[in-house]
Scaffold this motif. Structure first.
Motif, PDB file in Angstrom:
ATOM      1  N   ILE A   1       0.842  -1.200   0.000  1.00  0.00           N
ATOM      2  CA  ILE A   1       0.000   0.000   0.000  1.00  0.00           C
ATOM      3  C   ILE A   1       0.876   1.248   0.000  1.00  0.00           C
ATOM      4  O   ILE A   1       0.656   2.177  -0.778  1.00  0.00           O
ATOM      5  N   LEU A   2       1.888   1.266   0.864  1.00  0.00           N
ATOM      6  CA  LEU A   2       2.787   2.412   0.918  1.00  0.00           C
ATOM      7  C   LEU A   2       3.530   2.598  -0.400  1.00  0.00           C
ATOM      8  O   LEU A   2       3.732   3.726  -0.857  1.00  0.00           O
ATOM      9  N   GLN A   3       3.930   1.520  -1.017  1.00  0.00           N
ATOM     10  CA  GLN A   3       4.617   1.589  -2.311  1.00  0.00           C
ATOM     11  C   GLN A   3       3.689   2.200  -3.360  1.00  0.00           C
ATOM     12  O   GLN A   3       4.100   3.056  -4.140  1.00  0.00           O
ATOM     13  N   ALA A   4       2.438   1.781  -3.374  1.00  0.00           N
ATOM     14  CA  ALA A   4       1.473   2.314  -4.338  1.00  0.00           C
ATOM     15  C   ALA A   4       1.245   3.805  -4.100  1.00  0.00           C
ATOM     16  O   ALA A   4       1.194   4.593  -5.050  1.00  0.00           O
ATOM     17  N   ILE A   5       1.133   4.208  -2.844  1.00  0.00           N
ATOM     18  CA  ILE A   5       0.936   5.623  -2.518  1.00  0.00           C
ATOM     19  C   ILE A   5       2.160   6.436  -2.918  1.00  0.00           C
ATOM     20  O   ILE A   5       2.043   7.536  -3.450  1.00  0.00           O
TER      21      ILE A   5
ATOM     22  N   GLU B   1      -7.206  12.829  -4.538  1.00  0.00           N
ATOM     23  CA  GLU B   1      -8.433  12.086  -4.817  1.00  0.00           C
ATOM     24  C   GLU B   1      -8.584  10.900  -3.867  1.00  0.00           C
ATOM     25  O   GLU B   1      -9.689  10.596  -3.408  1.00  0.00           O
ATOM     26  N   LEU B   2      -7.479  10.236  -3.551  1.00  0.00           N
ATOM     27  CA  LEU B   2      -7.514   9.114  -2.614  1.00  0.00           C
ATOM     28  C   LEU B   2      -7.953   9.580  -1.230  1.00  0.00           C
ATOM     29  O   LEU B   2      -8.813   8.955  -0.598  1.00  0.00           O
ATOM     30  N   VAL B   3      -7.381  10.681  -0.771  1.00  0.00           N
ATOM     31  CA  VAL B   3      -7.742  11.212   0.548  1.00  0.00           C
ATOM     32  C   VAL B   3      -9.227  11.569   0.585  1.00  0.00           C
ATOM     33  O   VAL B   3      -9.929  11.247   1.550  1.00  0.00           O
ATOM     34  N   GLU B   4      -9.708  12.216  -0.465  1.00  0.00           N
ATOM     35  CA  GLU B   4     -11.124  12.583  -0.509  1.00  0.00           C
ATOM     36  C   GLU B   4     -12.008  11.334  -0.506  1.00  0.00           C
ATOM     37  O   GLU B   4     -13.042  11.302   0.157  1.00  0.00           O
ATOM     38  N   ALA B   5     -11.605  10.307  -1.232  1.00  0.00           N
ATOM     39  CA  ALA B   5     -12.383   9.068  -1.269  1.00  0.00           C
ATOM     40  C   ALA B   5     -12.404   8.396   0.106  1.00  0.00           C
ATOM     41  O   ALA B   5     -13.438   7.874   0.538  1.00  0.00           O
ATOM     42  N   ILE B   6     -11.278   8.423   0.804  1.00  0.00           N
ATOM     43  CA  ILE B   6     -11.211   7.836   2.150  1.00  0.00           C
ATOM     44  C   ILE B   6     -12.105   8.617   3.107  1.00  0.00           C
ATOM     45  O   ILE B   6     -12.835   8.029   3.907  1.00  0.00           O
ATOM     46  N   LYS B   7     -12.049   9.945   3.019  1.00  0.00           N
ATOM     47  CA  LYS B   7     -12.910  10.770   3.873  1.00  0.00           C
ATOM     48  C   LYS B   7     -14.376  10.423   3.657  1.00  0.00           C
ATOM     49  O   LYS B   7     -15.144  10.285   4.609  1.00  0.00           O
TER      50      LYS B   7
ATOM     51  N   GLU C   1       0.628  19.246   4.107  1.00  0.00           N
ATOM     52  CA  GLU C   1       1.025  17.959   3.545  1.00  0.00           C
ATOM     53  C   GLU C   1       1.077  18.023   2.019  1.00  0.00           C
ATOM     54  O   GLU C   1       2.009  17.528   1.393  1.00  0.00           O
ATOM     55  N   GLU C   2       0.054  18.636   1.424  1.00  0.00           N
ATOM     56  CA  GLU C   2       0.017  18.747  -0.032  1.00  0.00           C
ATOM     57  C   GLU C   2       1.147  19.645  -0.522  1.00  0.00           C
ATOM     58  O   GLU C   2       1.780  19.360  -1.542  1.00  0.00           O
ATOM     59  N   ALA C   3       1.435  20.718   0.221  1.00  0.00           N
ATOM     60  CA  ALA C   3       2.527  21.622  -0.153  1.00  0.00           C
ATOM     61  C   ALA C   3       3.860  20.879  -0.147  1.00  0.00           C
ATOM     62  O   ALA C   3       4.672  21.040  -1.059  1.00  0.00           O
ATOM     63  N   ALA C   4       4.067  20.052   0.867  1.00  0.00           N
ATOM     64  CA  ALA C   4       5.313  19.288   0.944  1.00  0.00           C
ATOM     65  C   ALA C   4       5.419  18.300  -0.214  1.00  0.00           C
ATOM     66  O   ALA C   4       6.489  18.130  -0.810  1.00  0.00           O
TER      67      ALA C   4
END
Length: 128
Positions: free
Chosen positions: A8-12, A22-28, A109-112
């Motif tokens: 999972i971490l590798q895919a991210i 989009e992933l974060v929004e889907a998880i939310k 986080e997004e800025a980084a």
């Protein structure tokens, strides 16, 4: 078959910033959660009795492209387009001009992540 944490971490790690967003929004949405952190309600007062102004943590950042490696100019233009949604001409102008805000009002986080992505493509980036 379930994926391991490493898979999972590798895919991210291989995702682009927009895909991560989009992933974060889907998880939310899926788990009905928010990324908001609770704010401390009470700050300790200084010994003098006067209330010290609470330091507000900045939660919106701007990504500014300050320069670039000429050898990686084309790759950087592509990344600027991917991150900002600008057209080819606008992205090229932003890269060549320098000092341009590529994206504004993003989370820490997004800025980084964007900074890392643009620096990998040869850009010199400042987060404000």
């Amino acid at each position: 078959m379930a994926l391991s944490k490493e898979e999972i971490l590798q895919a991210i790690e291989e995702m682009k910033v927009i895909e991560l967003h989009e992933l974060v929004e889907a998880i939310k949405e899926k788990f009905n959660v928010t990324a908001a952190m609770p704010v401390a309600a009470v700050a300790a007062a200084p010994a003098g009795g006067a209330a010290a102004p609470a330091e507000e943590e900045k939660n919106e950042f701007d990504i500014i492209l300050t320069g670039f490696d000429a050898a990686q100019k084309i790759a950087l233009i592509k990344e600027v387009r991917a991150v900002s949604g600008l057209g080819l001409k606008e992205a090229k102008d932003a890269v060549e001009k320098g000092g341009e805000t590529i994206k504004s009002g993003v989370s820490k986080e997004e800025a980084a992540a964007i900074k890392k992505q643009l620096e990998a493509a040869g850009g010199k980036v400042e987060v404000k």
